[in-house]
Design a protein around this motif. Structure first.
Motif, mmCIF file in Angstrom:
data_model
loop_
_atom_site.group_PDB
_atom_site.id
_atom_site.type_symbol
_atom_site.label_atom_id
_atom_site.label_comp_id
_atom_site.label_asym_id
_atom_site.label_seq_id
_atom_site.Cartn_x
_atom_site.Cartn_y
_atom_site.Cartn_z
ATOM 1 N N ASN A 126 0.699 -1.303 0.041
ATOM 2 C CA ASN A 126 -0.038 -0.036 0.122
ATOM 3 C C ASN A 126 0.821 1.247 -0.001
ATOM 4 O O ASN A 126 0.504 2.342 0.617
ATOM 5 N N VAL A 127 2.211 1.105 -0.565
ATOM 6 C CA VAL A 127 2.899 2.543 -0.764
ATOM 7 C C VAL A 127 2.630 3.436 -1.658
ATOM 8 O O VAL A 127 2.384 2.745 -3.067
ATOM 9 N N LEU A 128 2.278 4.342 -1.508
ATOM 10 C CA LEU A 128 1.527 5.720 -2.542
ATOM 11 C C LEU A 128 2.799 5.723 -3.306
ATOM 12 O O LEU A 128 3.940 6.031 -3.035
ATOM 13 N N ARG A 129 2.538 5.639 -4.812
ATOM 14 C CA ARG A 129 3.507 5.758 -5.681
ATOM 15 C C ARG A 129 3.211 7.005 -6.766
ATOM 16 O O ARG A 129 4.222 7.587 -7.043
ATOM 17 N N GLY A 130 1.925 7.244 -6.871
ATOM 18 C CA GLY A 130 1.479 8.309 -7.565
ATOM 19 C C GLY A 130 0.085 8.590 -7.924
ATOM 20 O O GLY A 130 -0.878 7.769 -7.474
ATOM 21 N N ILE A 131 -0.440 9.727 -8.560
ATOM 22 C CA ILE A 131 -1.869 9.520 -9.046
ATOM 23 C C ILE A 131 -1.836 9.691 -10.503
ATOM 24 O O ILE A 131 -1.077 10.241 -11.070
ATOM 25 N N VAL A 132 -3.094 9.372 -10.697
ATOM 26 C CA VAL A 132 -3.496 9.526 -12.214
ATOM 27 C C VAL A 132 -4.626 10.289 -12.316
ATOM 28 O O VAL A 132 -5.791 9.860 -11.907
ATOM 29 N N SER A 133 -4.470 11.745 -13.020
ATOM 30 C CA SER A 133 -5.715 12.349 -13.115
ATOM 31 C C SER A 133 -6.371 12.100 -14.357
ATOM 32 O O SER A 133 -5.801 11.481 -15.403
ATOM 33 N N LYS A 134 -7.555 12.521 -14.600
ATOM 34 C CA LYS A 134 -8.299 12.478 -15.907
ATOM 35 C C LYS A 134 -7.535 13.279 -16.953
ATOM 36 O O LYS A 134 -7.488 12.836 -18.351
ATOM 37 N N ALA A 135 -6.890 14.173 -16.718
ATOM 38 C CA ALA A 135 -6.321 14.960 -17.521
ATOM 39 C C ALA A 135 -5.095 14.289 -17.945
ATOM 40 O O ALA A 135 -4.946 14.644 -19.063
ATOM 41 N N SER A 136 -4.565 13.667 -17.410
ATOM 42 C CA SER A 136 -3.323 13.133 -17.745
ATOM 43 C C SER A 136 -3.535 11.826 -18.746
ATOM 44 O O SER A 136 -2.967 11.524 -19.533
ATOM 45 N N ILE A 137 -4.733 11.300 -18.311
ATOM 46 C CA ILE A 137 -5.119 10.157 -19.139
ATOM 47 C C ILE A 137 -5.452 10.605 -20.504
ATOM 48 O O ILE A 137 -5.065 10.116 -21.596
ATOM 49 N N LEU A 138 -6.268 11.902 -20.632
ATOM 50 C CA LEU A 138 -6.759 12.295 -21.906
ATOM 51 C C LEU A 138 -5.411 12.647 -22.677
ATOM 52 O O LEU A 138 -5.295 12.544 -23.771
#
Lengths: 398, 286
Positions: free
Chosen positions: A381-393
């Motif tokens: 459960n170590v936080l590595r990052g986040i993926v936003s809707k904007a970066s997916i787009l």
């Protein structure tokens, strides 16, 4: 550290176009000067199927070779087990040059080290499924009981239990190729050569088998050299991809590298067909959250951090980046006003991505329905990052 | 004197016929013992088969045909039909002659297969041998059969033995052709797969090529049998007794009825042999 299991060095394979004017030395000289295949054919009467190809394959990876028909990919793969004898060059399997092998060593190599899966299956219609799977073991001289036990194991591995005594003609294309894969695996080879193994199958079945192959590879850790003309397949399966053109290697790279830095226009044109969301994995597009606080920091630091970064939520982590949850601006204000405790305000029930290698295409739906950016965690459960809707787009428009 | 420009000049002459005559005479004089031994051996074999056929009572023979048909073709109806046809041959009074004919056919087929199968396999793998054997096969098939009956009779004397020899020369061709054709037709990728898994030359042949070519090889065997039956009348001309001789006698005496029933008997024999052996090649196809 990865270990090189297969190394191809300056491989040439020339075929005579006729018996009269064909001259190997002239052809080799021209090729070394960088002449194209048409010129070589014209001037030396030799058809250059493979010219000066070098690449390395690491143990346990899938190496995809891609090219149009006639680009020499099938010739190369047949050199790797010496079905074709190379004109020049070295092929090192675990450091030993197989082009120098005598007949006996070659038989041994093919029986134990390298197995092959064929485009049109190459199954023997006079044998049933199990006896096809056992073929490699049979010619090695393994006893019937032993090889059939091993064969059944492989039949089960590819999901054909209950079909072992069916005739080959009664199987569908997908099932036939499962038999082909089982036959190759039964030999327990270090290297698996797959010559357009899924090209003759319809798209749904192909997808199925690609998945199956990845599963098997994960389980057995085989090294696979995979030939295809489908760039999507190459990028999906290959950890390294080599693009061939007229017998020459244009670029060898990981799919991501190839997408971001294509070697030339040819590669660029080739990969134009690729759906980038299938190549890019979450790892490539995730970012470190700008607003991150420790659980012990308290609500005031959270509010300040949100204000400084101009965002409306903060990511809360425990010791060693252990991910705990998210707190929003409203909730943080409510805590300060004494309406909620800090514990109550933290939102813990969030969709997580636990594998950084998940293709972006697979998380689109999840991201669309989630209120917050998706949180990527690794083991523990170590936080590595986040993926936003904007970066997916933005990954789609790459 | 002929005009050497318009007509073929008479002075250019190759007296090949004389040389061949001399060669046959030479063989006869110098290797007479060999041919005598060959004749004795073949005669022994033909007689052995004939005697064996004779031991089988007619009703048992018919029953065997019925059951074999049932086993191979899966039909009692056909079995009874063939049994009835054989019974007809008996009513014509030709049972014994049929056995005699069968013994020649069987011996010829045995030798054709013993020779033809290995040659067929051999020329399928070697382009050189193929280039040499093909024209020889063409010659064997197109050369009028009577032509090689003459030396056969000269060397072996009249009777069943030269008949077998002539039949073998004529009937061996299809089994050679179809064996080599069948092996060459085997899917290249299948052979490649066998190589890729480390099969030796011999293993590829025994475990892949021959089994895969079996339906075609069986067709060749069937053809060989048919051609052996077709030679029956021709062989009668060099003194082989049996149904063929009956036809020959009928022709000489212009007895239409006798000729036709003897002919029908040969046809019955041919049909039964053909249907039963065809079932093998059909089976291999599945």
């Amino acid at each position: 550290m990865a270990e090189t299991i297969l190394k191809v060095k300056n491989l040439y394979k020339l075929f005579k176009s006729n018996d009269i004017t064909a001259n190997e030395d002239v052809a080799l000289k021209l090729l070394q000067e960088g002449a194209d295949a048409a010129t070589v054919l014209d001037k030396s009467g030799m058809f250059a199927a493979v010219a000066d190809v070098s690449f390395e394959v690491q143990r346990g990876e899938i190496f995809a070779l891609i090219g149009l028909s006639g680009s020499g990919k099938s010739t190369i793969i047949r050199c790797l087990n010496m079905l074709h004898t190379p004109t020049r060059g070295q092929i090192l399997v675990e450091g030993s040059d197989i082009t120098k092998y005598n007949d006996e060593q070659l038989l041994e190599l093919r029986r134990t080290k390298i197995a092959m899966v064929f485009q049109n299956f190459g199954l023997m219609s006079h044998r049933d499924v199990l006896s096809n799977v056992c073929y490699g073991l049979e010619i090695r001289g393994m006893g019937k009981a032993e090889r059939e036990a091993k064969g059944m194991e492989m039949v089960a591995m590819v999901g054909l239990e209950g079909w072992e005594h069916k005739t080959i003609d009664s199987l569908s294309g997908g099932m036939k190729q499962r038999v082909g894969i089982a036959r190759a695996l039964a030999n327990d080879p270090d290297i698996l050569l797959m010559d357009e193994a899924f090209s003759a199958l319809d798209p749904l079945v192909r997808n199925d088998l690609q998945f199956e192959l990845l599963r098997i590879q994960e389980k057995m850790g085989k090294t696979i050299v995979f030939i295809t003309h489908d760039i999507n397949e190459a990028f999906k399966l290959g950890s390294h991809v080599g693009i061939l053109r007229e017998g020459r290697m244009v670029q060898v790279a990981t799919p991501e590298q190839m997408l971001s830095q294509p070697a030339n226009d040819y590669v660029r044109k080739f990969i134009d067909n690729v759906d980038p969301s299938k190549v890019f994995s979450v790892r490539n597009i995730m970012v470190t959250p700008s607003c991150m606080i420790k659980a012990t920091d308290g609500v005031n630091i959270a509010l300040q951090s949100m204000r400084n970064n101009g965002v409306s939520s903060a990511y809360i982590v425990g010791e060693q980046m252990h991910f705990i949850g998210i707190i929003t601006l409203e909730d943080a204000l409510a805590v300060r006003a004494g309406k909620k405790t800090f514990e109550e305000a933290v939102i813990k029930d969030l969709p997580l991505i636990t594998d950084m290698d998940t293709p972006v295409a697979d998380v689109v739906e999840l991201a669309a329905s989630a209120k917050f950016p998706l949180v990527v965690v690794s083991e523990g459960n170590v936080l590595r990052g986040i993926v936003s809707k904007a970066s997916i787009l933005s990954s789609f428009c790459n | 004197m002929n005009n050497g420009l318009l007509e073929f000049p008479t002075w250019i002459k190759l007296d090949l016929a004389t040389y061949i005559d001399d060669f046959v005479r030479y063989l006869n004089v110098n290797y007479g013992d060999f041919f005598y031994a060959l004749k004795a051996t073949l005669n022994g074999l033909i007689n052995l088969i004939y005697q064996s056929l004779n031991i089988i009572p007619w009703w048992l023979f018919i029953l065997i045909v019925i059951f074999v048909t049932k086993k191979l073709l899966g039909s009692y109806r056909k079995g009874f039909l063939y049994g009835a046809l054989l019974f007809c041959v008996g009513t014509f009074g030709y049972w014994d002659m049929m056995n005699e004919t069968l013994s020649i056919v069987i011996t010829s087929v045995i030798f054709s297969l013993l020779l033809g199968l290995p040659i067929g396999v051999g020329i399928s793998t070697s382009a050189g041998a193929n280039g040499f054997v093909r024209p020889v096969l063409d010659a064997m098939q197109t050369m009028p059969t009577f032509v090689y009956m003459i030396p056969a009779v000269m060397l072996l004397g009249p009777g069943k033995v030269p008949a077998v020899l002539a039949t073998v020369i004529y009937a061996v061709v299809p089994v050679i052709r179809l064996t080599s054709h069948g092996i060459q037709q085997v899917d290249k990728e299948v052979v490649e797969a066998a190589r890729a898994f480390g099969s030796s030359r011999w293993q590829i042949l025994a475990k892949v090529q021959i089994p895969q070519a079996l339906p075609t090889i069986m067709t060749g065997i069937n053809q060989t049998m048919m051609m052996a039956v077709a030679m029956v009348v021709t062989c009668a001309m060099i003194g082989a007794n049996g149904l063929g001789m009956e036809v020959l006698i009928a022709i000489n005496r212009t007895e239409s009825g006798r000729g036709i029933i003897a002919g029908i008997s040969i046809v019955i024999l041919a049909i039964i042999i053909d249907r039963l052996t065809q079932s093998f090649s059909a089976k291999g196809d599945k």
